[in-house]
Design an enzyme around this catalytic site. Sequence first.
Site, PDB file in Angstrom:
ATOM      1  N   SER A 179     -12.252  10.156  -3.465  1.00  0.00           N
ATOM      2  CA  SER A 179     -11.675   9.985  -2.132  1.00  0.00           C
ATOM      3  C   SER A 179     -10.168   9.743  -2.253  1.00  0.00           C
ATOM      4  O   SER A 179      -9.646   9.499  -3.341  1.00  0.00           O
ATOM      5  CB  SER A 179     -12.345   8.820  -1.412  1.00  0.00           C
ATOM      6  OG  SER A 179     -12.042   7.600  -2.060  1.00  0.00           O
ATOM      7  N   GLU A 188       0.808  -1.218   0.000  1.00  0.00           N
ATOM      8  CA  GLU A 188       0.000   0.000   0.000  1.00  0.00           C
ATOM      9  C   GLU A 188       0.845   1.273   0.000  1.00  0.00           C
ATOM     10  O   GLU A 188       0.540   2.215  -0.710  1.00  0.00           O
ATOM     11  CB  GLU A 188      -0.953   0.023   1.202  1.00  0.00           C
ATOM     12  CG  GLU A 188      -2.067  -0.991   1.128  1.00  0.00           C
ATOM     13  CD  GLU A 188      -3.140  -0.654   0.105  1.00  0.00           C
ATOM     14  OE1 GLU A 188      -3.177   0.477  -0.409  1.00  0.00           O
ATOM     15  OE2 GLU A 188      -3.956  -1.544  -0.189  1.00  0.00           O
ATOM     16  N   ASN A 222      -8.973   4.819   3.661  1.00  0.00           N
ATOM     17  CA  ASN A 222      -9.809   5.686   2.826  1.00  0.00           C
ATOM     18  C   ASN A 222     -10.545   6.753   3.628  1.00  0.00           C
ATOM     19  O   ASN A 222     -11.134   6.474   4.668  1.00  0.00           O
ATOM     20  CB  ASN A 222     -10.804   4.825   2.055  1.00  0.00           C
ATOM     21  CG  ASN A 222     -11.597   5.632   1.059  1.00  0.00           C
ATOM     22  OD1 ASN A 222     -12.655   6.141   1.387  1.00  0.00           O
ATOM     23  ND2 ASN A 222     -11.072   5.750  -0.151  1.00  0.00           N
ATOM     24  N   ASP A 247     -13.917   7.692  -6.976  1.00  0.00           N
ATOM     25  CA  ASP A 247     -15.008   8.440  -6.331  1.00  0.00           C
ATOM     26  C   ASP A 247     -14.544   9.776  -5.742  1.00  0.00           C
ATOM     27  O   ASP A 247     -15.290  10.462  -5.055  1.00  0.00           O
ATOM     28  CB  ASP A 247     -15.681   7.600  -5.248  1.00  0.00           C
ATOM     29  CG  ASP A 247     -14.746   7.243  -4.102  1.00  0.00           C
ATOM     30  OD1 ASP A 247     -13.550   7.636  -4.124  1.00  0.00           O
ATOM     31  OD2 ASP A 247     -15.204   6.561  -3.168  1.00  0.00           O
ATOM     32  N   ASP A 293      -6.626   7.899   0.000  1.00  0.00           N
ATOM     33  CA  ASP A 293      -6.200   6.939   1.006  1.00  0.00           C
ATOM     34  C   ASP A 293      -4.986   7.507   1.737  1.00  0.00           C
ATOM     35  O   ASP A 293      -4.124   8.129   1.121  1.00  0.00           O
ATOM     36  CB  ASP A 293      -5.857   5.599   0.353  1.00  0.00           C
ATOM     37  CG  ASP A 293      -7.036   5.035  -0.421  1.00  0.00           C
ATOM     38  OD1 ASP A 293      -8.173   5.159   0.051  1.00  0.00           O
ATOM     39  OD2 ASP A 293      -6.817   4.461  -1.502  1.00  0.00           O
ATOM     40  N   ASN A 328      -9.070   8.467  -5.793  1.00  0.00           N
ATOM     41  CA  ASN A 328      -9.750   7.266  -6.284  1.00  0.00           C
ATOM     42  C   ASN A 328     -10.848   7.684  -7.253  1.00  0.00           C
ATOM     43  O   ASN A 328     -11.140   8.876  -7.400  1.00  0.00           O
ATOM     44  CB  ASN A 328     -10.347   6.490  -5.101  1.00  0.00           C
ATOM     45  CG  ASN A 328      -9.278   5.978  -4.167  1.00  0.00           C
ATOM     46  OD1 ASN A 328      -8.328   5.334  -4.589  1.00  0.00           O
ATOM     47  ND2 ASN A 328      -9.415   6.273  -2.890  1.00  0.00           N
TER      48      ASN A 328
END
Length: 144
Positions: free
Chosen positions: A70, A54, A79, A68, A72, A66
């Site tokens: 959002s 990650e 998220n 949408d 991370d 992302n």
Amino acid sequence: MRTFLVIGALVVACLASASHAARTMDRCTLAREMSNLGVPRDQLARWACIAQHESDYRTWVVGPANSDGSNDYGIFQINNYYWCAPPSGRFSYNECGLSCNSLLTDDITKSVRCAQKVLSQQGWSAWSTWKYCSGSLPSINNCF
């Protein structure tokens, strides 16, 4: 000359601050710190694998947007739509009850606690990198 010294001091202070905030861990350091926080030893190799894939063990990483919109955050790339309050003030369910910026610090306690909450509610597959971490993993025992 005085202006130059003040600017130079500010640059040094900023670099010192940035290097302090920019912590990169390794597999064993992460495993030991998570163990000290009470994470079960049989989970540590999985957590280390997730952190590697990650964020490459970097505590300060904010991922790109992302689909949408959002982002991370932190070593486990948690998220902001569901788990933490983004600095933008954008809506978040904020299930972990914390600021996303608190996931970017050298102290991984809040990141670990929030990641454990994600795991308890959604399982390991909450992380898209789970596919790299679902099989047999190298033992973490040599870290202790």
